[in-house]
Design a protein around this motif. Structure first.
Motif, PDB file in Angstrom:
ATOM      1  N   HIS A  62       0.844  -1.201   0.000  1.00 24.80           N
ATOM      2  CA  HIS A  62       0.000   0.000   0.000  1.00 24.80           C
ATOM      3  C   HIS A  62       0.872   1.242   0.000  1.00 24.80           C
ATOM      4  N   HIS A  64       1.732   3.861   1.813  1.00 25.02           N
ATOM      5  CA  HIS A  64       2.163   4.622   2.989  1.00 25.02           C
ATOM      6  C   HIS A  64       3.686   4.688   2.961  1.00 25.02           C
ATOM      7  N   HIS A  67       6.354   2.109   3.848  1.00 19.77           N
ATOM      8  CA  HIS A  67       6.367   0.897   3.015  1.00 19.77           C
ATOM      9  C   HIS A  67       6.998   1.148   1.645  1.00 19.77           C
ATOM     10  N   HIS A 127      -7.209  -1.400   5.366  1.00 20.33           N
ATOM     11  CA  HIS A 127      -6.247  -0.454   5.957  1.00 20.33           C
ATOM     12  C   HIS A 127      -6.518   0.890   5.279  1.00 20.33           C
ATOM     13  N   ASP A 167       0.083  -3.853   5.942  1.00 20.52           N
ATOM     14  CA  ASP A 167      -0.604  -3.296   7.112  1.00 20.52           C
ATOM     15  C   ASP A 167      -2.058  -3.687   6.942  1.00 20.52           C
TER      16      ASP A 167
HETATM   17 ZN   LIG Z   1       0.079   1.661   6.391  1.00 19.62          ZN
END
Ligand SMILES: [Zn+2]
Length: 432
Positions: A62, A64, A67, A127, A167
């Motif tokens: 994802h 973020h 990551h 998430h 996540d």
């Molecule tokens: Zn995240």
């Protein structure tokens, strides 16, 4: 990997913390063993380690920043696989050359080129927008990565199944997903952000409803065409859109945010959200602001700008930490007791309390909203899945924390063994 081998692998991670850069490889950091799927040429959320030896497929769970660290316009180390929304986001936000980015369909096993026949299934992670769990199925074909551990199964015909959680906020929908239900998982790479019984917080759906209901009640209390209530929701990255949507729909109003944020929201291919967005701050009864601005003093001057349209402001600060757990949720308590205690508790708008500095015109509410699994959810997820090993991917830097997490993982394994037919009844399809 046996327990002894696993301890060695973690020790290797600890050792490389002190010598992070590899000589002669452009200052590349060594990738910890859990960033590379055992025996497969596949790395997950591991861009900061550059060109990892033997890796032919880089996955991103994802968008973020922790990551995608080091994924940028200059990325050239190999194909990047992710969901379609995440692909839109990294191309838009990070200017990654689209030639490297390969969006994959959700819920459909897809064979990944140059991986020795590994198939991946993307499953909605619950998430942030675009986030997914990755279920990998295939043989072990290669000793890839920087770890000294050599799997004895490389080259064998044995098939392996790994679930990488990225996540996630675990939900009953995950364990009943056809790709996971009754499938033996060799490894679960788990988001262990809140693998500690002190992290008990209410289900997202209850918190979202509570925010929408509270906003409605406050707005109805003093509604006249000259004096409207502005609701402000704080976010610092993608995520928390569900609160924003629910509050805007409850108040039957639009959502205002700055053009930069609006462009990012439009990457999410969410028609409902797109229809709510406005570029006029006076039209939007809900404003999306950076989390740091959702504080009494700052909101007081913020709402002044719209004097004449809005006379008071309500701020929601979504975080995972503003909830005091019910007493007794400690480590000595039986798992079933923790589960039934948590399930006996419901969160409503009455549980949202204004911060001490709030006044009649400016009210700020801390909201126990998390996009990571609570301890209850990790426990229910682990007990409801069929797995051989859980490998934590968060809070692994300190040996003490790892030991405590390993103890809970052992308790989950024991709980599963104790009653193979023991299934936890979810409260709804969305949460336990
Ligand atoms: Zn995240």
């Amino acid at each position: 990997m046996t327990s002894r081998k696993e301890i060695e692998a973690w020790n290797e991670v600890d050792a490389t913390e002190n010598i992070p850069k590899l000589p002669g490889q452009g200052g590349r950091r060594r990738a910890p063993f859990y960033k590379v799927l055992q025996g497969m040429p596949i790395a997950v959320d591991a861009f900061r380690y550059g060109a990892i030896p033997g890796i032919t497929a880089y996955f991103l769970t994802h968008a973020h920043s922790d990551h995608y660290t080091s994924l940028s316009s200059s990325w050239k180390n190999g194909p990047v696989y992710c969901s379609e929304v995440t692909a839109n986001l990294v191309i838009h936000m990070l200017s990654v050359d689209p030639k490297w980015v390969h969006p994959l369909p959700m819920d459909t096993p897809t064979v990944i080129p140059d991986t020795g026949g590994v198939a991946v299934t993307l499953i909605e992670a619950n998430h942030c927008p675009g986030s997914c769990l990755l279920l990998f199925e295939g043989p072990q074909t290669v000793h890839a990565g920087d770890s000294a551990f050599k799997s004895p199964f490389v080259g064998s015909s044995k098939m392996f199944r790994y679930l990488h959680c990225g996540d996630f906020r675990a939900s009953p929908r995950h364990v009943s997903h056809p790709a996971i239900k009754r499938k033996p998982l060799d490894h679960i790479y788990m988001d262990t952000t809140y693998l500690n019984p002190k992290y008990i917080f209410p289900p997202q759906a209850q918190v979202i409803d509570a925010c929408a209901e509270l906003a409605k009640r406050i707005a109805a209390g003093k509604f006249s065409p000259q004096a409207r209530t502005l609701v402000v929701v704080g976010t610092y990255s993608i995520g928390k859109e569900r609160i924003v949507k629910a509050v805007a729909q409850a108040l039957q109003t639009k959502v205002y945010c700055d053009p930069r944020k609006a462009a990012i929201l439009r990457c999410q291919s969410d028609q409902q959200l797109d229809d709510l967005i406005t570029s006029d701050p006076l039209e939007g009864g809900v404003h999306l602001l950076p989390l740091g601005l959702v504080a009494s003093d700052k909101l007081e001057s913020y709402v002044q700008r719209f004097k004449g349209t809005f006379s008071r402001v309500v701020g929601f600060r979504p975080t995972g930490w503003t909830f005091t757990p019910p007493p007794g949720s400690n480590s000595s308590v039986a798992i079933q007791t923790i589960i039934s205690r948590c399930q006996g508790y419901s969160f409503t708008y009455n549980d949202l309390r204004p911060s001490q500095k709030s006044s009649y015109d400016v009210q700020v509410f801390g909201v126990p909203y998390s996009e990571h699994s609570s301890f209850l959810e990790l426990t229910c997820f682990a007990i409801s899945c069929d797995w051989a090993k859980i490998i934590p991917t968060v809070n692994v830097e300190h040996k003490g924390t790892r030991v405590k997490m390993a103890q809970w993982i052992e308790r989950w394994a024991a709980e599963k063994k104790r009653g193979s037919t023991y299934v936890i009844q979810p409260r709804t399809d969305d949460y336990w």
